[in-house]
Motif scaffolding. Structure first.
Motif, mmCIF file in Angstrom:
data_model
loop_
_atom_site.group_PDB
_atom_site.id
_atom_site.type_symbol
_atom_site.label_atom_id
_atom_site.label_comp_id
_atom_site.label_asym_id
_atom_site.label_seq_id
_atom_site.Cartn_x
_atom_site.Cartn_y
_atom_site.Cartn_z
ATOM 1 N N LEU A 79 0.851 -1.180 0.000
ATOM 2 C CA LEU A 79 0.000 0.000 0.000
ATOM 3 C C LEU A 79 0.891 1.235 0.000
ATOM 4 C CD1 LEU A 79 -2.871 1.263 0.409
ATOM 5 C CD2 LEU A 79 -2.404 1.149 2.855
ATOM 6 N N ARG A 80 0.596 2.178 -0.888
ATOM 7 C CA ARG A 80 1.359 3.432 -0.922
ATOM 8 C C ARG A 80 0.904 4.328 0.216
ATOM 9 N NH1 ARG A 80 -0.439 6.075 -5.843
ATOM 10 N NH2 ARG A 80 -2.247 4.805 -5.442
ATOM 11 N N ALA B 268 -0.071 -4.168 4.051
ATOM 12 C CA ALA B 268 -1.427 -4.111 4.612
ATOM 13 C C ALA B 268 -2.177 -5.345 4.147
ATOM 14 C CB ALA B 268 -2.139 -2.852 4.133
ATOM 15 N N THR B 269 -3.311 -5.624 4.754
ATOM 16 C CA THR B 269 -4.130 -6.733 4.263
ATOM 17 C C THR B 269 -4.869 -6.274 3.006
ATOM 18 O OG1 THR B 269 -6.063 -6.129 5.579
ATOM 19 C CG2 THR B 269 -4.479 -7.650 6.595
ATOM 20 N N ARG B 270 -5.290 -7.244 2.229
ATOM 21 C CA ARG B 270 -5.972 -6.926 0.966
ATOM 22 C C ARG B 270 -7.214 -6.068 1.198
ATOM 23 N NH1 ARG B 270 -6.718 -11.527 -3.295
ATOM 24 N NH2 ARG B 270 -4.545 -10.998 -3.510
ATOM 25 N N ILE B 271 -7.990 -6.386 2.232
ATOM 26 C CA ILE B 271 -9.221 -5.633 2.471
ATOM 27 C C ILE B 271 -8.903 -4.209 2.924
ATOM 28 C CG2 ILE B 271 -9.718 -6.283 4.853
ATOM 29 C CD1 ILE B 271 -12.197 -6.148 1.935
ATOM 30 N N PHE C 213 -8.084 -2.388 -0.313
ATOM 31 C CA PHE C 213 -9.309 -2.048 -1.039
ATOM 32 C C PHE C 213 -10.007 -0.851 -0.400
ATOM 33 C CE2 PHE C 213 -9.983 -6.686 -2.594
ATOM 34 C CZ PHE C 213 -9.151 -6.464 -3.670
ATOM 35 N N ALA C 214 -10.173 -0.880 0.910
ATOM 36 C CA ALA C 214 -10.879 0.197 1.612
ATOM 37 C C ALA C 214 -10.182 1.534 1.433
ATOM 38 C CB ALA C 214 -11.001 -0.139 3.100
ATOM 39 N N ILE C 215 -8.869 1.544 1.582
ATOM 40 C CA ILE C 215 -8.112 2.803 1.471
ATOM 41 C C ILE C 215 -8.112 3.313 0.038
ATOM 42 C CG2 ILE C 215 -5.796 3.794 1.669
ATOM 43 C CD1 ILE C 215 -5.479 1.943 4.186
ATOM 44 N N ILE D 173 -10.342 2.692 -2.343
ATOM 45 C CA ILE D 173 -11.689 3.161 -2.691
ATOM 46 C C ILE D 173 -11.907 4.560 -2.132
ATOM 47 C CG2 ILE D 173 -14.146 2.807 -2.217
ATOM 48 C CD1 ILE D 173 -13.526 -0.246 -2.476
ATOM 49 N N ALA D 174 -11.505 4.778 -0.881
ATOM 50 C CA ALA D 174 -11.647 6.104 -0.274
ATOM 51 C C ALA D 174 -10.799 7.128 -1.022
ATOM 52 C CB ALA D 174 -11.244 6.059 1.198
ATOM 53 N N ARG D 175 -9.587 6.758 -1.395
ATOM 54 C CA ARG D 175 -8.727 7.681 -2.146
ATOM 55 C C ARG D 175 -9.341 8.026 -3.489
ATOM 56 N NH1 ARG D 175 -2.672 5.103 -1.183
ATOM 57 N NH2 ARG D 175 -2.356 5.993 0.889
ATOM 58 N N ASN D 176 -9.915 7.036 -4.168
ATOM 59 C CA ASN D 176 -10.555 7.294 -5.465
ATOM 60 C C ASN D 176 -11.740 8.241 -5.311
ATOM 61 O OD1 ASN D 176 -8.817 5.787 -7.062
ATOM 62 N ND2 ASN D 176 -9.975 3.913 -6.752
ATOM 63 N N ARG D 177 -12.540 8.031 -4.288
ATOM 64 C CA ARG D 177 -13.698 8.901 -4.055
ATOM 65 C C ARG D 177 -13.285 10.329 -3.750
ATOM 66 N NH1 ARG D 177 -17.531 4.867 -0.445
ATOM 67 N NH2 ARG D 177 -18.164 3.564 -2.198
ATOM 68 N N GLU D 178 -12.151 10.495 -3.083
ATOM 69 C CA GLU D 178 -11.664 11.833 -2.739
ATOM 70 C C GLU D 178 -10.796 12.442 -3.828
ATOM 71 O OE1 GLU D 178 -9.730 11.462 1.045
ATOM 72 O OE2 GLU D 178 -11.586 10.976 2.081
ATOM 73 N N GLY D 179 -10.532 11.696 -4.908
ATOM 74 C CA GLY D 179 -9.725 12.209 -6.013
ATOM 75 C C GLY D 179 -8.231 12.156 -5.772
ATOM 76 N N CYS D 180 -7.796 11.431 -4.763
ATOM 77 C CA CYS D 180 -6.365 11.375 -4.431
ATOM 78 C C CYS D 180 -5.529 10.663 -5.486
ATOM 79 C CB CYS D 180 -6.158 10.689 -3.087
ATOM 80 S SG CYS D 180 -6.898 11.553 -1.703
ATOM 81 N N ASN D 181 -6.127 9.775 -6.245
ATOM 82 C CA ASN D 181 -5.384 9.028 -7.259
ATOM 83 C C ASN D 181 -5.440 9.680 -8.634
ATOM 84 O OD1 ASN D 181 -4.472 6.980 -5.555
ATOM 85 N ND2 ASN D 181 -6.357 5.813 -5.787
ATOM 86 N N ASP D 182 -6.102 10.814 -8.757
ATOM 87 C CA ASP D 182 -6.251 11.474 -10.053
ATOM 88 C C ASP D 182 -4.905 11.844 -10.674
ATOM 89 O OD1 ASP D 182 -8.943 11.195 -9.684
ATOM 90 O OD2 ASP D 182 -9.324 13.322 -9.290
ATOM 91 N N GLU D 183 -3.992 12.323 -9.852
ATOM 92 C CA GLU D 183 -2.675 12.728 -10.355
ATOM 93 C C GLU D 183 -1.910 11.537 -10.935
ATOM 94 O OE1 GLU D 183 1.506 14.510 -8.608
ATOM 95 O OE2 GLU D 183 -0.353 15.032 -7.593
ATOM 96 N N VAL D 184 -1.904 10.424 -10.231
ATOM 97 C CA VAL D 184 -1.216 9.225 -10.705
ATOM 98 C C VAL D 184 -1.900 8.699 -11.965
ATOM 99 C CG1 VAL D 184 -0.599 6.844 -10.121
ATOM 100 C CG2 VAL D 184 -0.390 8.641 -8.406
ATOM 101 N N TYR D 185 -3.219 8.721 -11.987
ATOM 102 C CA TYR D 185 -3.977 8.266 -13.149
ATOM 103 C C TYR D 185 -3.643 9.121 -14.374
ATOM 104 C CZ TYR D 185 -7.950 7.210 -16.158
ATOM 105 O OH TYR D 185 -8.746 6.861 -17.225
ATOM 106 N N SER D 186 -3.582 10.431 -14.193
ATOM 107 C CA SER D 186 -3.269 11.331 -15.303
ATOM 108 C C SER D 186 -1.863 11.096 -15.839
ATOM 109 C CB SER D 186 -3.404 12.788 -14.859
ATOM 110 O OG SER D 186 -4.742 13.065 -14.522
#
Length: 74
Positions: free
Chosen positions: A23-24, A39-42, A45-47, A49-62
């Motif tokens: 996990l980053r 971290a555990t797989r779950i 997933f939880a972290i 999903i929360a990052r995606n909802r908050e837009g935290c991964n947008d920079e890496v995705y771009s």
């Protein structure tokens, strides 16, 4: 201790819910020794999903989309 009740709710629902995964710590950074924890797989997933909802991964995705576009042009 705080994560255990949350994680156990997914036993039998998510395959290998308690397996370890990287996990980053900082969503803007890459997977490096300093920016990764186990971290555990779950939890992953939880972290994420929360990052995606908050837009935290947008920079890496771009950055990834930009790199893929550059490779497609060559």
């Amino acid at each position: 201790q705080k994560w255990r009740p949350f994680c156990l709710r997914f036993e039998g629902l998510v395959e290998d819910f308690n397996f370890g995964t990287l996990l980053r710590l900082d969503a803007r950074g890459e997977y490096t020794e300093e920016n990764s924890i186990l971290a555990t797989r779950i939890q992953f997933f939880a972290i994420e999903i929360a990052r995606n909802r908050e837009g935290c991964n947008d920079e890496v995705y771009s950055r990834g989309r930009g790199a893929a576009a550059q490779e497609g042009k060559s």
